[in-house]
Write an enzyme that holds these catalytic residues in place. Structure first.
Site, PDB file in Angstrom:
ATOM      1  N   GLN A 116       0.843  -1.202   0.000  1.00  0.00           N
ATOM      2  CA  GLN A 116       0.000   0.000   0.000  1.00  0.00           C
ATOM      3  C   GLN A 116       0.879   1.253   0.000  1.00  0.00           C
ATOM      4  OE1 GLN A 116      -1.771   0.704   3.763  1.00  0.00           O
ATOM      5  NE2 GLN A 116      -3.520   1.825   2.978  1.00  0.00           N
ATOM      6  N   SER A 119       1.082   6.438   2.593  1.00  0.00           N
ATOM      7  CA  SER A 119       1.757   7.413   3.465  1.00  0.00           C
ATOM      8  C   SER A 119       2.987   8.006   2.814  1.00  0.00           C
ATOM      9  CB  SER A 119       2.193   6.747   4.770  1.00  0.00           C
ATOM     10  OG  SER A 119       1.120   6.123   5.380  1.00  0.00           O
ATOM     11  N   SER A 151       4.679  -1.357   4.190  1.00  0.00           N
ATOM     12  CA  SER A 151       4.837  -2.740   4.652  1.00  0.00           C
ATOM     13  C   SER A 151       4.909  -3.681   3.468  1.00  0.00           C
ATOM     14  CB  SER A 151       3.650  -3.147   5.534  1.00  0.00           C
ATOM     15  OG  SER A 151       3.483  -2.242   6.576  1.00  0.00           O
ATOM     16  N   GLU A 234      -9.213  -1.500   5.770  1.00  0.00           N
ATOM     17  CA  GLU A 234      -7.946  -1.710   6.472  1.00  0.00           C
ATOM     18  C   GLU A 234      -8.183  -1.802   7.983  1.00  0.00           C
ATOM     19  OE1 GLU A 234      -5.072   1.415   5.801  1.00  0.00           O
ATOM     20  OE2 GLU A 234      -3.491   0.261   6.763  1.00  0.00           O
ATOM     21  N   GLU A 367      -5.364   8.591  17.733  1.00  0.00           N
ATOM     22  CA  GLU A 367      -5.957   9.940  17.838  1.00  0.00           C
ATOM     23  C   GLU A 367      -6.909  10.185  16.658  1.00  0.00           C
ATOM     24  OE1 GLU A 367      -2.712   9.325  18.019  1.00  0.00           O
ATOM     25  OE2 GLU A 367      -2.233   9.809  20.093  1.00  0.00           O
TER      26      GLU A 367
END
Ligand SMILES: Cc1cc2nc3c(=O)[nH]c(=O)nc-3n(C[C@H](O)[C@H](O)[C@H](O)COP(=O)(O)OP(=O)(O)OC[C@H]3O[C@@H](n4cnc5c(N)ncnc54)[C@H](O)[C@@H]3O)c2cc1C
Length: 397
Positions: A116, A119, A151, A234, A367
């Site tokens: 994926q 990020s 990953s 996910e 968060e």
């Protein structure tokens, strides 16, 4: 899908299908052929359409298939996790018929591993600020940028990728979703060493990578909506796996407690009990969530599931290390390794403790998930978003 589609496909019929598949004599010793045949029989993911590894059956009947085929070759759910949990539902929801036929079968059998590419160094929680560019050139797109924390990129044949295709519109509107060929010239994968000592994930540099337009998933500029499907899946994939009562991490800690009578202080007992109750509540909430899932795509409730999974894993792995005293602080292996996947139960308590730290970051930080639950599940007022209507190119970075 209408209710009527489900009528003929109940528990009994699925059991019969599985029995017929086994009776057809596929050789379990030839793992790949066996898995391909299982896919072709519609027993890969029963809720997918026929011809794509499924039977258009209710999702919960997958458990029946798993029970019936438990002693046959299984998927590698570690290295295949991103493909199975995130890429597949997104391809099913947004892919063309051709893309579904091209990608889903080798994804499911594990012949092709997925990663994926979301990020970036400056775009994690605020993923929509990402800067990797995809510029159209005829029938192709040229991609430049840097991704991080990817990953399994070192195993991957394909990636799901979100890139910026329009810098002139606000950040959520200028994104497009692609399938990235990890073998294409210009894709460079570099390992990142983690707190555990090993390198499950990587930096990925994309330099002039050319992707055909047939590798685009969804409409140009609609990448944020496509990515939401991936992200919601996910969270369920990370936090919502079925666990038996007293299983998973709480089972490991309870075992430490049972095997060490010297640990049985009142205080430790209370702490273990409290976590046991939390684990049970989380497990039952997960079962409920999976039932909801059978009615469609996961909703924002999956964020709550992943949140509980992360905090429990951290609390339990910490308690385990604490209960074991000095021995708990020992670490089994600092050799730099390119591990295939996260192996919580095959490794020692030190590994579990360190690896669990990532649970509250990967797949969205705790968060951020609290924000999602607050806004989208509880309906509380949202955070102020001053950049909502500002073109991406004018945002301070
Ligand atoms: C083990 C692991 C595996 C991963 N695998 C992948 C992968 O395969 N592919 C991929 O694309 N990514 C992957 N990631 C990346 C992961 O999704 C990001 O790290 C995550 O989304 C957080 O982004 P960030 O690291 O940029 O932190 P930041 O966004 O910089 O956040 C830093 C801190 O600020 C907090 N914060 C930020 N915004 C807010 C806000 N609005 N309100 C309250 N707090 C806020 C965050 O919660 C966090 O605590 C992985 C991460 C880990 C740890």
């Amino acid at each position: 899908m209408t209710k009527g589609t489900f009528v003929a496909l109940d528990d009994k019929t699925i059991r019969e299908r599985a029995a017929a598949f086994l009776a057809a004599g596929h050789d379990p010793g030839r793992r790949l052929e066996f898995l391909r045949a299982r896919f072709d029989a519609g027993l890969a993911w029963v809720h997918f359409p026929e011809g794509l590894g499924g039977l258009g059956a209710p999702r919960e009947l997958q458990n029946v298939v798993e029970q019936e085929l438990a002693r046959t070759p299984q998927l590698d759910t570690g290295v295949q996790a991103i493909g199975l949990g995130m890429a597949a539902p997104t391809i099913l929801a947004f892919g063309t018929e051709e893309q579904r036929r091209r990608f889903l079968r080798p994804l499911w059998t594990g012949e092709e591993i997925w990663c994926q590419l979301f990020s970036e160094p400056g775009a994690g929680s605020d993923l929509a600020t990402l800067g990797t560019r995809a510029v159209r050139d005829g029938d192709e797109w040229v991609v430049d940028g840097q991704k991080v924390w990817t990953s399994g990129a070192h195993h991957a044949r394909w990636a799901i990728l979100v890139a910026r295709t329009d810098a002139d519109v606000p950040k959520h509107r200028g994104l497009t979703y692609f399938v990235c060929d990890m073998h294409a010239p210009g894709v460079e994968v570099r390992p990142l060493r983690q707190i555990t000592g090993e390198a499950e994930f990587n930096e990925v540099f994309l330099t002039g990578v050319r992707l055909g337009d047939d590798l685009r998933l969804g409409e140009v500029g609609d990448g944020w909506r496509v990515a939401q499907t991936t992200l919601m899946n996910e969270r369920v994939a990370i936090g919502g796996a079925p666990v038996r009562r007293g299983g998973g991490m709480v089972g490991v800690v309870a075992e430490t407690w049972r095997s060490r009578p010297e640990l049985r202080t009142h205080d430790l007992h209370q702490r273990l009990l409290r976590l046991w109750v939390e684990a049970e509540v989380t497990r039952l909430a997960g079962a409920r969530l999976r039932e909801q899932l059978s009615a469609g795509q996961p909703g924002p409730e999956g964020s709550g599931m992943k949140l509980s999974f992360a905090s429990l894993n951290q609390a339990l792995s910490g308690l385990d290390v604490e209960m074991r005293g000095e021995e708990g602080l020992g670490y089994d292996d600092w050799t730099f390794r390119r591990s295939d996947s996260v192996d919580f139960f095959g490794r020692g308590p030190g590994y579990r403790y360190l690896r669990a730290k990532g649970n509250s970051i990967e797949g969205g930080t705790s968060e951020i998930l609290r924000n999602i639950v607050a806004e989208r599940v509880l309906g509380l007022p949202s955070e102020p978003r001053v950049d909502k209507d500002v073109p991406w190119k004018n945002l301070p970075r």
